[in-house]
Design a protein around this motif. Structure first.
Motif, PDB file in Angstrom:
ATOM      1  N   LEU A   1    -116.021  67.750  26.798  1.00 45.57           N
ATOM      2  CA  LEU A   1    -116.056  68.650  25.640  1.00 45.57           C
ATOM      3  C   LEU A   1    -114.675  69.233  25.351  1.00 45.57           C
ATOM      4  O   LEU A   1    -114.302  69.405  24.193  1.00 45.57           O
ATOM      5  CB  LEU A   1    -117.051  69.780  25.919  1.00 45.57           C
ATOM      6  CG  LEU A   1    -117.580  70.556  24.718  1.00 45.57           C
ATOM      7  CD1 LEU A   1    -118.310  69.651  23.757  1.00 45.57           C
ATOM      8  CD2 LEU A   1    -118.515  71.671  25.172  1.00 45.57           C
TER       9      LEU A   1
ATOM     10  N   PRO B   1    -121.528  75.639  22.741  1.00 48.11           N
ATOM     11  CA  PRO B   1    -121.574  74.222  23.126  1.00 48.11           C
ATOM     12  C   PRO B   1    -121.321  74.014  24.622  1.00 48.11           C
ATOM     13  O   PRO B   1    -121.969  73.181  25.255  1.00 48.11           O
ATOM     14  CB  PRO B   1    -120.448  73.594  22.295  1.00 48.11           C
ATOM     15  CG  PRO B   1    -120.225  74.513  21.170  1.00 48.11           C
ATOM     16  CD  PRO B   1    -120.537  75.874  21.682  1.00 48.11           C
TER      17      PRO B   1
ATOM     18  N   LEU C   1    -124.406  74.944  26.447  1.00 48.84           N
ATOM     19  CA  LEU C   1    -125.491  73.975  26.209  1.00 48.84           C
ATOM     20  C   LEU C   1    -125.322  72.751  27.103  1.00 48.84           C
ATOM     21  O   LEU C   1    -126.297  72.205  27.615  1.00 48.84           O
ATOM     22  CB  LEU C   1    -125.508  73.564  24.733  1.00 48.84           C
ATOM     23  CG  LEU C   1    -126.131  74.583  23.777  1.00 48.84           C
ATOM     24  CD1 LEU C   1    -125.875  74.194  22.333  1.00 48.84           C
ATOM     25  CD2 LEU C   1    -127.631  74.710  24.017  1.00 48.84           C
TER      26      LEU C   1
ATOM     27  N   ILE D   1    -127.405  65.521  24.079  1.00 47.93           N
ATOM     28  CA  ILE D   1    -125.985  65.780  23.845  1.00 47.93           C
ATOM     29  C   ILE D   1    -125.207  64.482  24.002  1.00 47.93           C
ATOM     30  O   ILE D   1    -125.336  63.788  25.003  1.00 47.93           O
ATOM     31  CB  ILE D   1    -125.479  66.843  24.848  1.00 47.93           C
ATOM     32  CG1 ILE D   1    -126.119  68.192  24.531  1.00 47.93           C
ATOM     33  CG2 ILE D   1    -123.960  66.962  24.796  1.00 47.93           C
ATOM     34  CD1 ILE D   1    -125.832  69.276  25.532  1.00 47.93           C
TER      35      ILE D   1
ATOM     36  N   PRO E   1    -117.139  66.672  19.802  1.00 42.12           N
ATOM     37  CA  PRO E   1    -117.920  67.317  18.732  1.00 42.12           C
ATOM     38  C   PRO E   1    -117.183  68.497  18.110  1.00 42.12           C
ATOM     39  O   PRO E   1    -116.290  69.044  18.746  1.00 42.12           O
ATOM     40  CB  PRO E   1    -119.165  67.792  19.488  1.00 42.12           C
ATOM     41  CG  PRO E   1    -118.751  67.955  20.901  1.00 42.12           C
ATOM     42  CD  PRO E   1    -117.600  67.006  21.140  1.00 42.12           C
TER      43      PRO E   1
ATOM     44  N   ALA F   1    -121.526  71.105  17.049  1.00 36.80           N
ATOM     45  CA  ALA F   1    -120.441  71.507  17.960  1.00 36.80           C
ATOM     46  C   ALA F   1    -120.760  71.207  19.426  1.00 36.80           C
ATOM     47  O   ALA F   1    -119.862  71.183  20.260  1.00 36.80           O
ATOM     48  CB  ALA F   1    -120.148  72.980  17.789  1.00 36.80           C
ATOM     49  N   ALA F   2    -122.044  70.988  19.732  1.00 36.41           N
ATOM     50  CA  ALA F   2    -122.393  70.661  21.118  1.00 36.41           C
ATOM     51  C   ALA F   2    -122.686  69.173  21.282  1.00 36.41           C
ATOM     52  O   ALA F   2    -123.172  68.745  22.331  1.00 36.41           O
ATOM     53  CB  ALA F   2    -123.598  71.484  21.568  1.00 36.41           C
TER      54      ALA F   2
ATOM     55  N   ARG G   1    -124.888  67.395  19.454  1.00 40.20           N
ATOM     56  CA  ARG G   1    -126.281  67.044  19.175  1.00 40.20           C
ATOM     57  C   ARG G   1    -126.397  66.477  17.763  1.00 40.20           C
ATOM     58  O   ARG G   1    -125.667  66.917  16.854  1.00 40.20           O
ATOM     59  CB  ARG G   1    -127.180  68.287  19.333  1.00 40.20           C
ATOM     60  CG  ARG G   1    -127.171  68.817  20.752  1.00 40.20           C
ATOM     61  CD  ARG G   1    -127.863  70.161  20.842  1.00 40.20           C
ATOM     62  NE  ARG G   1    -127.190  71.170  20.031  1.00 40.20           N
ATOM     63  CZ  ARG G   1    -127.540  72.444  20.009  1.00 40.20           C
ATOM     64  NH1 ARG G   1    -128.545  72.861  20.744  1.00 40.20           N
ATOM     65  NH2 ARG G   1    -126.887  73.309  19.260  1.00 40.20           N
TER      66      ARG G   1
END
Lengths: 611, 297
Positions: A349, A420, A423, B58, B64, B80-81, B83
């Motif tokens: 990420l 995010p 998550l 995800i 993202p 943003a995650a 998904r």
């Protein structure tokens, strides 16, 4: 590690000679006076004076007072940075050197520090800074009219006296007395003077009458215009008294800094693209990449800058509330640490831009325990620990059960950019049978809720004091109490003892050993799951903003405009402003530029050590 | 023949018929979303899904929020995650629709009961009820919701309860007016003369007078509730952040102004849903107009 330079009388004399002054006579023969003649300079001789820098203000100040109600706000840093203090700490060498003072001496008791004041120091209105401005600090800070109980208490119980020492000749001298010994007496007594001639005798209406008054200051800039709710302008003093100090040379180069209030921080980048501001911090990997993809960057109308830094890292962690029945079992706390896929967040990420924080108190040099390593994501260990803790059953969603209770825990946090990341952590933790639910809150509400210990898990990033500080966060006296910062509710007599020993250590080596032991204890306890460290600062800026060869210092983590320790290094190349704007108007491309400076990179340092 | 007359009265124009058909199609597609949008392990038909991403899956192959990427079957990109936006759009619609329907039914029930009480109880009860409604309807709903959400965390039930608690008042005033008219009707008077109980009069003789209002207001109310839920969710006073919802997609879109694929689908979706509910509402209102209703009978 901080190094104090103790110099002989002859070097000291030459220092005074630089200012054309005679060597002063020490007020007391028992004192060992210290100074640093020439701290390494930070500015660039290429720097040009002039220009107006336009920046973004995320929160318009509610007052310009630096103490009292509503004074704790983001703009306060701008005001504080423009007030010099007695000493300064060199950001790269860690050495103390004089700013408003020229020399200092610590009494053998360790409870008092003497300072000789700089004879040329001036307030912005031209009035000399005298010993009276220091002795006035206590009268000011102890006043009930400030409506600032913390300051009232600190300047009564910690700093017990500020006295003017009578000297027959030479510069004025003051002594700052502490209630108790401290390992860092310079840090504790390094004060900023308060302009006695401006405030005078405080009255009951202090809070309301000084809301928007601009006090004289000793720093390079002063507020020159306020458009309430819209903008604030600071203008450089044309004859700043500290200009002649070598450390301040080639710094604070722009004439004017204009802050424009932008209500929605997501729009700040659009303001930069539109040319309404000149620079914007873009620390998150997503912003960095977005800037790279933007046509403004692709055509060279915006530049990017990255400076790696090497500074104490905030304890950015998931803090488990060990007062909760679930987290009273240390196996569960440890299992949670193993179930957090922090490396996946960093790698996938955050595109490896951030570093994994290994534990608390990272980046403190010798004070950081190098043996502590964060627990990696390991489902097998997490499962084994949870099984042995009695969480063996699973429901239809795969979440673990114990006596019909689900292993479901909310994470309290603020900041939509964290969502995010959390998550992803929640998604991976689910594989170990842990349900993490997200509980985003407004920053103020989240902070209050966490200090009230209403959280189960809190995402928290603590600030970085000069030296690691443990009492407020780990001492049992602050556990299970609302509005206290021991948010993990850690209460252990052994840890309390270590904290006492750390605070009262007689020398640095004992103190370092105790700091290491505390960090190990916290690691073993498992209440803190360390997350990320941001090892750089990143900026998007207009091409006319220029930086020295090394564009910052070890501790630069933002575009520091006024910080007298490490800020104001940049300048505006006003000669290219018209060319850039003209090219932009005609759509002509300019050279693309991303500058990455690894001078203070902790990664290259680690690689060097490994090599 | 009867069916044809039904369509003629209830869906007088092509646009009304089309909106009913499209709405039914959307309901079916959303209700059976697991058949075509789901992670393979959760899909009804194994790997044979159109979109192999569930609303919680995800995908971090691309940083993202990622723009639409047909090669990875993210037809509307990712949030943003990481998904899938389409998956969250469809599941979000399903959730919003179900919750809106529940809220509408609950508020209709409350409004009906209080309107009955006002119309049939002694006059002082009506007086008290009306003053209470006046006070209640002037309370600032958003501020109360903000206060509640800061006091009680993570309470979906509380949030939905608050929405219901503030959504019945205007409807209640309309129903009460209708009931006051119906109370004086010959049928009701006859029922009273026969000595029927108040309950029987209320639910057997008076309630049918409210059906036209129910059915003509329900589609409008449904659309309004859906947009309210989305707005509250966007402001952060709505559903848990993990649940797929349109409001959260909008919120993410605001946080990422350079990712328009997060907001456009929701905006188009909102326009489409509000248009559909308005058209159905209009058709229903026309159909339940006293003249046309009597014609249908």
């Amino acid at each position: 590690m901080r190094v104090r330079l103790e110099i002989s009388a002859c070097i000291f004399g030459s220092f005074w000679g630089a200012f054309g002054l005679a060597s002063p006579k020490p007020a007391s023969p028992k004192l060992h006076w210290q100074s640093l003649a020439s701290p390494p300079s930070l500015g660039s001789p290429k720097a040009q004076r002039g220009g107006t820098l336009r920046l973004y203000l995320p929160q318009f100040p509610l007052t310009l007072r630096q103490v009292g109600p509503d004074a704790h706000q983001s703009f306060r840093k701008v005001l504080d940075d423009n007030d010099l203090s007695l000493l300064n700490l060199h950001p790269n060498t860690g050495q103390w050197f004089g700013e408003l003072a020229t020399e200092w001496a610590i009494e053998s008791s360790g409870k008092a520090v003497h300072y000789r004041l700089h004879p040329k120091a001036r307030w912005s209105d031209g009035t000399p800074v005298t010993a009276k401005d220091y002795t006035y600090i206590l009268e000011f800070m102890r006043s009930p009219f400030l409506q600032a109980p913390w300051y009232n208490e600190y300047y009564t119980k910690t700093i017990v006296a500020i006295e003017e020492v009578k000297v027959s000749e030479g510069p004025e001298e003051i002594v700052v007395r502490l209630a108790d010994t401290t390992p860092e007496p310079l840090y504790a007594t390094n004060l900023r003077p308060i302009p006695r001639h401006f405030y005078g005798e405080l009255k009951a209406d202090f809070v309301s009458s000084f809301n928007w008054k601009i006090p004289p200051n000793t720093g390079p800039y002063q507020i020159s215009a306020i458009d309430k709710g819209r903008s604030l302008t600071l203008r450089r003093h044309p004859h700043w008294w500290a200009d002649e100090l070598t450390y301040m040379q080639h710094r604070f180069n722009v004439d004017e800094v204009v802050y424009t209030y932008i209500r929605d921080p997501n729009l700040a980048f659009e303001y930069l693209k539109a040319g309404a501001i000149d620079a914007l911090s873009i620390n998150s990997p997503e912003q960095w990449r977005a800037a790279e993809d933007d046509p403004m960057y692709q055509k060279g109308y915006l530049h990017r800058l990255q400076l790696d830094n090497d500074m104490p890292r905030g304890d950015y962690a998931l803090v488990l509330n060990s007062a909760l029945p679930i987290f009273q079992d240390p196996k569960v706390r440890e299992a949670f640490a193993y179930a957090m896929a922090v490396d996946k967040v960093i790698h996938e990420l955050l595109q490896d831009a951030y570093l994994r924080l290994e534990g608390i108190s990272q980046g403190y040099g010798a004070y950081t325990n190098p043996l502590i390593k964060a627990r990696p994501f390991d489902l097998q260990k997490a499962n084994a620990l949870l099984d042995s803790a009695g969480w063996q059953q699973r429901d239809t969603d795969g979440i673990r059960l114990k006596a019909s209770q689900r292993l479901s825990v909310p994470i309290t946090y603020s900041g939509s950019h964290q969502t995010p990341r959390l998550l992803v952590l929640a998604s991976e933790a689910k594989k170990a049978g842990i349900a993490l639910t997200l509980q985003p809150m407004e920053p103020a509400a989240a902070f209050k809720s966490i200090l009230d210990k209403q959280h189960s898990i809190a995402l928290m990033a603590w600030g970085t004091p000069y030296r690691p500080e443990y009492r407020s966060r780990f001492h049992s006296s602050l556990a299970f109490k609302a509005q206290s910062s021991n948010i993990s509710n850690t209460a252990n007599l052994r840890l309390d003892q270590l904290i006492e020993e750390y605070e009262h250590a007689g020398n640095d080596s004992v103190r370092i050993a105790k700091a290491h032991a505390i960090q190990q204890f916290v690691h073993d306890d498992g209440s803190y799951i360390p997350l990320f460290a941001v090892p750089y600062y990143r900026l998007a800026h207009a091409p006319w903003l220029q930086f020295p060869e090394v564009p910052g210092t070890k501790s630069t983590d933002d575009l520091s405009v006024f910080d007298h320790s490490s800020g104001g290094l940049f300048w505006m190349d006003t000669s290219i402003v018209a060319d850039v704007r003209s090219a932009q108007k005609r759509g002509l491309p300019l050279p693309i530029r991303t500058r990455v400076d690894h001078t203070f990179s902790v990664l290259s340092k680690a690689a060097g050590k490994a090599g | 023949m009867k069916t044809r007359r039904f369509w003629t009265i209830f869906c007088p124009q092509t646009c009304h018929r089309a909106s009913v058909v499209i709405t039914l199609l959307l309901v079916i597609l959303c209700a059976g979303a697991e058949a075509w949008i789901a992670a393979p392990e959760k899909a009804w038909f194994g790997t044979h899904t159109l979109i192999p991403w569930g609303p919680h899956e995800i995908d971090l192959q691309t940083l993202p929020p990622a723009p639409p990427d047909p090669t990875r079957q993210h037809w509307l990109g990712t949030d943003a995650a990481g998904r899938d936006v389409l998956a969250r759009l469809v599941y979000g619609l399903r959730l919003s629709f179900a919750l809106s329907l529940g809220i509408c039914l609950a508020s209709f029930m409350i409004a009906t009961l209080i309107a009955m009480l006002s119309a049939l109880a002694p006059p002082w009860v009506d007086l008290c009820t009306q003053r209470f409604i006046e006070l209640w309807s002037h309370l600032p709903f958003l501020y109360i919701l903000m206060g509640l959400s800061s006091l009680v965390r993570g309470g979906v039930g509380l949030f939905l309860g608050a929405v219901v608690a503030f959504s019945w008042t205007q409807l209640c005033l309309l129903l009460r007016a209708q009931l006051l008219v119906a109370r004086g009707s010959e049928a009701t008077l006859a029922a009273k003369l026969f000595g029927f109980s108040t309950g029987r009069i209320a639910f057997v003789h008076l309630l049918p007078y409210l059906y036209p209002l129910f059915f003509s207001l329900m589609p409008f109310s449904l659309g309004a509730t859906l947009s309210s839920l989305t707005a509250l969710d966007m402001l952060g006073f709505g559903l848990p952040i993990e649940w797929p919802s349109w409001g959260q997609l909008l919120q993410e879109g605001l946080s990422h102004p350079r990712a328009p694929w997060l907001t456009w689908p929701v905006l188009f979706g909102m326009i489409a849903i509000l248009t559909l509910t308005s058209l159905i509402g209009e058709a229903s209102r026309k159909a339940w107009h006293p003249r046309q209703a009597s014609e249908f009978r």
